[in-house]
Design a protein around this motif. Sequence first.
Motif, PDB file in Angstrom:
ATOM      1  N   ARG A  28      17.586 -51.738 -38.536  1.00 53.29           N
ATOM      2  CA  ARG A  28      16.409 -52.498 -38.959  1.00 53.29           C
ATOM      3  C   ARG A  28      15.137 -52.011 -38.276  1.00 53.29           C
ATOM      4  O   ARG A  28      14.049 -52.481 -38.585  1.00 53.29           O
ATOM      5  N   TYR A  29      15.283 -51.091 -37.348  1.00 51.41           N
ATOM      6  CA  TYR A  29      14.140 -50.669 -36.530  1.00 51.41           C
ATOM      7  C   TYR A  29      13.433 -49.474 -37.163  1.00 51.41           C
ATOM      8  O   TYR A  29      14.053 -48.441 -37.428  1.00 51.41           O
ATOM      9  N   GLU A  30      12.108 -49.595 -37.380  1.00 50.11           N
ATOM     10  CA  GLU A  30      11.313 -48.517 -37.971  1.00 50.11           C
ATOM     11  C   GLU A  30       9.990 -48.387 -37.231  1.00 50.11           C
ATOM     12  O   GLU A  30       9.319 -49.394 -36.955  1.00 50.11           O
ATOM     13  N   LEU A  31       9.597 -47.166 -36.969  1.00 50.92           N
ATOM     14  CA  LEU A  31       8.285 -46.928 -36.385  1.00 50.92           C
ATOM     15  C   LEU A  31       7.201 -47.183 -37.417  1.00 50.92           C
ATOM     16  O   LEU A  31       7.391 -46.985 -38.614  1.00 50.92           O
ATOM     17  N   LEU A  32       6.037 -47.602 -36.939  1.00 52.66           N
ATOM     18  CA  LEU A  32       4.865 -47.670 -37.792  1.00 52.66           C
ATOM     19  C   LEU A  32       4.329 -46.256 -38.033  1.00 52.66           C
ATOM     20  O   LEU A  32       4.546 -45.350 -37.215  1.00 52.66           O
ATOM     21  N   PRO A  33       3.619 -46.025 -39.147  1.00 52.83           N
ATOM     22  CA  PRO A  33       3.010 -44.717 -39.367  1.00 52.83           C
ATOM     23  C   PRO A  33       2.095 -44.338 -38.194  1.00 52.83           C
ATOM     24  O   PRO A  33       1.452 -45.208 -37.603  1.00 52.83           O
ATOM     25  N   HIS A  34       2.041 -43.085 -37.862  1.00 51.38           N
ATOM     26  CA  HIS A  34       1.152 -42.516 -36.836  1.00 51.38           C
ATOM     27  C   HIS A  34       1.578 -42.817 -35.398  1.00 51.38           C
ATOM     28  O   HIS A  34       0.912 -42.392 -34.464  1.00 51.38           O
ATOM     29  N   THR A  35       2.675 -43.565 -35.207  1.00 52.14           N
ATOM     30  CA  THR A  35       3.101 -43.892 -33.848  1.00 52.14           C
ATOM     31  C   THR A  35       3.447 -42.634 -33.057  1.00 52.14           C
ATOM     32  O   THR A  35       2.982 -42.456 -31.927  1.00 52.14           O
ATOM     33  N   LYS A  74      17.286 -45.470 -30.388  1.00 52.63           N
ATOM     34  CA  LYS A  74      16.796 -45.039 -31.697  1.00 52.63           C
ATOM     35  C   LYS A  74      15.309 -44.720 -31.619  1.00 52.63           C
ATOM     36  O   LYS A  74      14.858 -43.707 -32.174  1.00 52.63           O
ATOM     37  N   LEU A  75      14.531 -45.576 -30.947  1.00 52.55           N
ATOM     38  CA  LEU A  75      13.101 -45.322 -30.772  1.00 52.55           C
ATOM     39  C   LEU A  75      12.867 -43.954 -30.146  1.00 52.55           C
ATOM     40  O   LEU A  75      12.046 -43.158 -30.636  1.00 52.55           O
ATOM     41  N   GLU A  76      13.581 -43.660 -29.074  1.00 46.36           N
ATOM     42  CA  GLU A  76      13.385 -42.382 -28.382  1.00 46.36           C
ATOM     43  C   GLU A  76      13.794 -41.201 -29.271  1.00 46.36           C
ATOM     44  O   GLU A  76      13.133 -40.144 -29.248  1.00 46.36           O
ATOM     45  N   ASN A  77      14.837 -41.375 -30.073  1.00 49.92           N
ATOM     46  CA  ASN A  77      15.259 -40.306 -30.978  1.00 49.92           C
ATOM     47  C   ASN A  77      14.232 -40.073 -32.083  1.00 49.92           C
ATOM     48  O   ASN A  77      13.961 -38.923 -32.467  1.00 49.92           O
ATOM     49  N   LEU A  78      13.660 -41.147 -32.607  1.00 54.66           N
ATOM     50  CA  LEU A  78      12.625 -41.011 -33.637  1.00 54.66           C
ATOM     51  C   LEU A  78      11.398 -40.292 -33.080  1.00 54.66           C
ATOM     52  O   LEU A  78      10.801 -39.448 -33.758  1.00 54.66           O
ATOM     53  N   LEU A  79      11.029 -40.615 -31.856  1.00 51.37           N
ATOM     54  CA  LEU A  79       9.892 -39.938 -31.233  1.00 51.37           C
ATOM     55  C   LEU A  79      10.216 -38.472 -30.964  1.00 51.37           C
ATOM     56  O   LEU A  79       9.396 -37.583 -31.223  1.00 51.37           O
ATOM     57  N   ALA A  80      11.407 -38.219 -30.441  1.00 46.75           N
ATOM     58  CA  ALA A  80      11.801 -36.840 -30.114  1.00 46.75           C
ATOM     59  C   ALA A  80      11.772 -35.943 -31.346  1.00 46.75           C
ATOM     60  O   ALA A  80      11.437 -34.754 -31.263  1.00 46.75           O
ATOM     61  N   ALA A  81      12.099 -36.511 -32.496  1.00 42.26           N
ATOM     62  CA  ALA A  81      12.069 -35.735 -33.740  1.00 42.26           C
ATOM     63  C   ALA A  81      10.655 -35.273 -34.076  1.00 42.26           C
ATOM     64  O   ALA A  81      10.479 -34.325 -34.848  1.00 42.26           O
ATOM     65  N   GLU A  82       9.654 -35.946 -33.493  1.00 42.91           N
ATOM     66  CA  GLU A  82       8.251 -35.578 -33.706  1.00 42.91           C
ATOM     67  C   GLU A  82       7.640 -34.979 -32.430  1.00 42.91           C
ATOM     68  O   GLU A  82       6.415 -34.945 -32.278  1.00 42.91           O
ATOM     69  N   ASP A  83       8.494 -34.540 -31.509  1.00 43.80           N
ATOM     70  CA  ASP A  83       8.060 -33.920 -30.249  1.00 43.80           C
ATOM     71  C   ASP A  83       7.214 -34.851 -29.384  1.00 43.80           C
ATOM     72  O   ASP A  83       6.258 -34.427 -28.731  1.00 43.80           O
TER      73      ASP A  83
END
Length: 199
Positions: A28-35, A74-83
């Motif tokens: 259920r967890y999603e980053l906001l655009p531009h985060t 999951k948050l850290e993985n989503l960020l890591a995918a965007e360096d």
Amino acid sequence: MDLNDVGVFMDRDGTVSKEIGYVNHPSRYELLPHTAAAIKKLNNYDIKAILATNQAGVARGYFEEEMITKVHNKLENLLAAEDAYLDEIYYCHHHPDVGEGKFNKDCDCRKPKPGMLLQGVKELGVDLEKSYMIGDKISDVEMAHRVDAQGILVLTGYGRGNYENDRDEWDTEPDYIAEDLLDAVEWILMDLGVTIDND
């Protein structure tokens, strides 16, 4: 300019990620655009990027504390995918009125109390007078002002409603009102006198 002792603390739900109520499963967890872009800008200038979030769903019995760790993974993985990356994650799982055992506590870390900001001083060496707190509630701004940091309200999450409906009742004013996390970070960089790299 040495920015190593500057900390940018960020609320989670409604600021970094979508506000959906209590997040009881990573799906259920999603980053906001531009985060990720916003946090990467902080990383590029060696400014500490720090999450500071109330997570009283544990005290309320909505999920186990382990769920917070799973969501943050999951948050850290989503960020890591965007360096991009966070330097630290702080959360408060307490509540003064509900819960059992260690979770039922009138603690120093539940926002707007500044315990999580003070952890950043102790563990990361940030100077709070040079630092910032970004969130979608005026309590995030109040937290910052209690320790002479600057507080920024974002209009994502609860922010726009908080601003349009409740600002007559605020006890403090944001140092800046931002459209989203990226707008907030760009304002911070300008406030610090940094030339913004838009690559």
